[in-house]
Each structure stands twice: as structure tokens, then as C-alpha cells.
Design an enzyme around this catalytic site. Structure first.
Site, PDB file in Angstrom:
ATOM      1  N   GLU A   1      -9.596   6.355 -19.126  1.00 16.00           N
ATOM      2  CA  GLU A   1      -9.764   6.780 -20.646  1.00 16.00           C
ATOM      3  C   GLU A   1     -10.528   8.204 -21.290  1.00 16.00           C
ATOM      4  O   GLU A   1     -10.941   8.959 -19.732  1.00 16.00           O
ATOM      5  CB  GLU A   1     -10.894   5.433 -21.658  1.00 16.00           C
TER       6      GLU A   1
ATOM      7  N   CYS B   1     -20.307   8.381 -26.395  1.00 16.61           N
ATOM      8  CA  CYS B   1     -21.154   7.926 -25.009  1.00 16.61           C
ATOM      9  C   CYS B   1     -21.140   6.767 -24.229  1.00 16.61           C
ATOM     10  O   CYS B   1     -22.595   5.944 -25.393  1.00 16.61           O
ATOM     11  CB  CYS B   1     -22.265   9.226 -24.661  1.00 16.61           C
TER      12      CYS B   1
ATOM     13  N   CYS C   1     -26.019   2.190 -15.571  1.00 15.68           N
ATOM     14  CA  CYS C   1     -26.805   2.899 -16.067  1.00 15.68           C
ATOM     15  C   CYS C   1     -26.548   1.255 -17.371  1.00 15.68           C
ATOM     16  O   CYS C   1     -26.106   1.428 -17.854  1.00 15.68           O
ATOM     17  CB  CYS C   1     -27.236   4.376 -17.113  1.00 15.68           C
TER      18      CYS C   1
ATOM     19  N   CYS D   1     -24.874   1.983 -20.760  1.00 18.82           N
ATOM     20  CA  CYS D   1     -23.132   2.242 -20.735  1.00 18.82           C
ATOM     21  C   CYS D   1     -22.645   1.276 -19.923  1.00 18.82           C
ATOM     22  O   CYS D   1     -22.492  -0.175 -19.482  1.00 18.82           O
ATOM     23  CB  CYS D   1     -23.202   3.019 -19.492  1.00 18.82           C
TER      24      CYS D   1
ATOM     25  N   CYS E   1     -13.125  15.385 -23.349  1.00 20.47           N
ATOM     26  CA  CYS E   1     -13.583  14.204 -21.931  1.00 20.47           C
ATOM     27  C   CYS E   1     -12.768  13.638 -20.974  1.00 20.47           C
ATOM     28  O   CYS E   1     -12.744  13.104 -21.871  1.00 20.47           O
ATOM     29  CB  CYS E   1     -14.644  13.435 -23.553  1.00 20.47           C
TER      30      CYS E   1
ATOM     31  N   GLY F   1     -17.403   7.289 -14.799  1.00 29.28           N
ATOM     32  CA  GLY F   1     -16.995   7.843 -13.734  1.00 29.28           C
ATOM     33  C   GLY F   1     -18.512   9.080 -13.498  1.00 29.28           C
ATOM     34  O   GLY F   1     -18.448   9.887 -14.605  1.00 29.28           O
TER      35      GLY F   1
ATOM     36  N   CYS G   1     -17.672   2.919 -12.629  1.00 32.30           N
ATOM     37  CA  CYS G   1     -18.924   3.766 -11.968  1.00 32.30           C
ATOM     38  C   CYS G   1     -19.507   2.393 -11.083  1.00 32.30           C
ATOM     39  O   CYS G   1     -20.218   1.532 -11.758  1.00 32.30           O
ATOM     40  CB  CYS G   1     -19.587   4.022 -13.087  1.00 32.30           C
TER      41      CYS G   1
HETATM   42  S1  SF4 Z   1     -20.494   6.300 -16.203  1.00 29.54           S
HETATM   43 FE1  SF4 Z   1     -22.752   7.592 -16.476  1.00 29.54          FE
HETATM   44  S2  SF4 Z   1     -23.728   6.877 -17.909  1.00 29.54           S
HETATM   45 FE2  SF4 Z   1     -22.332   5.022 -17.216  1.00 29.54          FE
HETATM   46  S3  SF4 Z   1     -23.500   3.534 -15.548  1.00 29.54           S
HETATM   47 FE3  SF4 Z   1     -21.575   5.586 -14.947  1.00 29.54          FE
HETATM   48  S4  SF4 Z   1     -23.309   7.137 -14.161  1.00 29.54           S
HETATM   49 FE4  SF4 Z   1     -24.132   6.226 -16.238  1.00 29.54          FE
END
Ligand code: SF4
Length: 370
Positions: free
Chosen positions: A91, A362, A115, A118, A104, A189, A111
Site C-alpha cells: 500500500e 501510521c 513493533c 503496527c 508515503c 516495511g 516487515c
Molecule cells: S513497518 Fe515500521 S513500525 Fe511497522 S513493524 Fe516494521 S519497522 Fe515497526
């Protein structure tokens, strides 16, 4: 086998062309056609000889991204879902705000850093994006944002469905010049975990014969991968660096961001200070305010101690959702936290999350369409 020409930086294209027997200066012409004039058809590159154009067509092709969905938020933020050749999805989010129009970008499919706030990281890492997949997010969206999405009947959120191609006929009309003013690597990512392709995409964005994007209008956002920040520092690309901090306490930060156990705050701050000195530019710290988690007076004081003397900017973002251990802070928590920073003379910006209603804020990407 033909190769995707959008995976090449200018200097790589020069080398590739000369190894195939073409004059290396052709690379500049090709770059100018693709990225400045936005022509993706070798036959239309009329200042290149016919023989060379034919050979280019045999050796290279132009990749495209297919848009599966386009959704517009109440605050005009737009989210785009792209389907990649292998069926994976990413996205991108377009955020218009006064004269600033930020795109963005995603740098990976998924990823691995996990976190806790996220959603992008919940399914782990599937693969890195190629440079062309990063650059094509920009090319496709910049071509589209002047066009209104088709409204659906019944007044529901407007969407756009179907594949979109840009200038397949070679016509550059309708492309809004300089429509995108800023690019941030803050989508799905960790861009520094896909270091090579992120750097390559940045070199393509900033090449003056092509898109000629200003370096200081490109920002890489990282969770704090120390070795790659050091590597980036050595390259002196001139791009901005933004770090997801969210706590100045190792224990709390490790709970929110497991990467902190590997790269704790003390070591992270050392490399960030070096980065800011070598780039002669402040590092930006993103600090999401999570209700009752990182908003106390003590949390603010720890932040003040951690950042004192560092050339930096602070973005405070009150969390605007409720998910697991994370909740929206009370207005008084935000106010008190800000006051502490002000009293210490720390400059900060209080920002709001954009595109909440379409899950484009975010940490929300990959929420519905993954
Ligand atoms: S995309 Fe960014 S905020 Fe989300 S888990 Fe990965 S490093 Fe963390």
C-alpha cells in the site's frame, strides 16, 4: 532475457548500455524520456537512433504496477493498494496538506520487526521490493492524483478499481507537474532492511536528468537499525532521517518495539548524533503518545534527557485508536507532556494521524487488504 529498465540508476544504466555496445550517453537520454518526459515506449524516444531504439526494446522492458483499490479519506488522504507480479500486495498513501503533498511509500512486503502498535508487521516479512516497485508507486500515483476516483453509487467511500497504466501511448499530457512535493519511506516495511533497493530508488528519484527530486524532500523512516544508519551516514545521500522512538526508556521501548533489545537507546543515539553531524541536518524523532504508557511526567523528563544537545526535531502524535495495550491518551496527558517539553525548551510539533477512517494512518497499513 529482457530486464526491467526501472531497476537501473543512471550510472548502472550507463554501464549496462556500454556493456551491450551502446554509447553510454544514451543512458541520460533514456532516463530523461522515462522520468522527465514520462514516456515508456522506446519507439517514441526520437533523439535516439532507430537501431539503438530497436536494440533497447530487445534488451529492456518497462514494468508497471497494478492498482487494485484506491480509497479516499474524509481528510482527503488517499490510500492505494497495489498488486505485485507475484500476487503480493503493498500500500501507498498520498497525504495532501496545504502546499505540501506527501507520498508515503512501501519498501517491503510485510516487515520482520514486529513493533507492537503496527499492523504492517503482524504477518512478518514476505520479501523486499525491487527498486522499480518502489519507483513505480511514485510514477503511478503521481500520474493519478489529478484524477478523481469514480464515486460508487449510494454515496459510500469512493474507490478506484482496475489496472492503471501511465502513458502507454507515450502521451505525457495530464500528468500534474510536481504534484508530489515530498516522499517518505514510511509505508509497509523497514526501508533500511531493504537498504540496497531503497538507496537505488532514492538515486533514481534524485537524478537530475530524470525526476530531479530534492534530496531534502525525501525522508527515510526507521525503527533504528544501527548498522544501516551507519552505512547511510557514509553514503551522504542528503536525505532526511526519521526515527520511531516512542519512549526514552529502554524497558518501555523494548516492550513497544522489540528491535530496541538489539539496538538500545544509548547506542542508537550515538549513531544518530553522528548521522546528524555528518549530514549537517537534524534527525526527526517520532513519538506516538499512547494513553497511560509513555505520557507521564517521568516519560517526558527521560525524553528531555535523551535528546538534550542533539540536533533534532520531535513529532508528537497522539495515538488515535484503541488496540491491544495501546489506547488514545486523554487530552490532559497530551497537554502535560507538551508542557514539560516546552519548559525544557525542546522544540516539538504536535501532529495528528491522517487517513484514520480508511486505515491509512501510521501503523495501520496492511490492515484490510493484505
Ligand atoms: S513497518 Fe515500521 S513500525 Fe511497522 S513493524 Fe516494521 S519497522 Fe515497526
Amino acid at each position: 532475457m529482457a530486464e526491467d529498465i526501472k531497476n537501473y540508476t543512471l550510472s548502472e544504466l550507463k554501464n549496462a548500455l556500454s556493456s551491450k555496445g551502446f554509447a553510454p550517453y544514451c543512458a541520460g537520454q533514456v532516463f530523461n524520456w522515462i522520468y522527465a518526459k514520462r514516456i515508456e515506449n522506446f519507439d517514441l524516444m526520437t533523439d535516439i537512433s532507430k537501431g539503438t531504439r530497436d536494440s533497447l526494446s530487445e534488451n529492456f522492458y518497462f514494468s508497471k504496477l497494478k492498482i487494485s483499490k484506491r480509497e479516499v479519506s474524509l481528510d482527503k488522504t488517499e490510500k492505494f493498494l497495489f498488486e505485485l507480479n507475484d500476487g503480493a500486495s503493498i500500500e501507498s498513501v498520498f497525504i495532501p496538506e496545504n502546499n505540501r503533498r506527501t507520498l508515503c511509500l512501501s519498501s517491503q512486503v510485510g516487515c520482520k520487526y514486529g513493533c507492537k502498535f503496527c499492523i504492517s508487521g503482524t504477518r512478518g516479512l514476505k520479501r523486499n521490493l525491487a527498486a522499480s516497485e518502489i519507483v513505480n508507486q511514485y510514477l503511478t500515483i503521481s500520474d493519478l492524483i489529478g484524477r478523481k476516483p469514480e464515486p460508487r453509487s449510494g454515496g459510500a467511500t469512493p474507490r478506484f478499481d482496475g489496472a492503471l497504466r501511465h502513458q502507454s501511448t507515450g502521451c505525457a499530457r495530464g500528468i500534474p507537474e510536481k504534484a508530489i512535493t515530498n516522499v517518505v519511506f514510511m509505508g509497509i516495511g523497514e526501508p533500511l532492511d531493504n537498504f540496497e533497493m531503497t538507496v537505488k530508488a532514492i538515486r533514481i528519484f534524485t537524478e537530475h536528468k530524470g525526476l530531479n527530486f530534492s534530496k531534502r524532500r525525501i525522508s527515510i523512516s526507521t525503527c533504528g537499525i544501527i548498522p544501516q544508519i551507519e552505512q547511510l551516514s557514509l553514503l551522504k545521500l542528503g536525505v532526511k532521517l526519521s526515527v520511531s522512538l516512542h519512549s526514552a526508556d529502554d524497558k518501555i521501548r523494548s516492550k513497544i518495539m522489540p528491535v530496541n533489545s538489539k539496538y538500545p537507546l544509548g547506542e542508537l543515539m550515538k549513531v544518530l548524533r553522528n548521522f546528524s553531524e555528518s549530514e549537517k541536518y537534524p534527525v526527526t524523532f517520532e513519538y506516538a503518545l499512547f494513553g497511560s504508557l509513555n505520557t507521564s511526567k517521568l516519560d517526558a523528563q527521560k525524553l528531555i534527557r535523551l535528546l538534550r544537545g542533539t540536533n533534532c526535531k520531535i513529532n508528537l502524535i497522539p495515538y488515535n485508536a484503541s488496540q491491544g495495550d495501546f489506547k488514545q491518551p486523554a487530552p490532559s496527558e497530551v497537554e502535560d507532556f507538551c508542557k514539560e517539553l516546552e519548559n525544557a525548551g525542546l522544540f516539538y510539533t504536535l501532529r495528528k494521524s491522517r487517513g484514520q477512517d480508511i486505515h491509512a494512518a501510521c501503523g495501520q497499513l496492511y490492515a484490510l487488504w493484505g
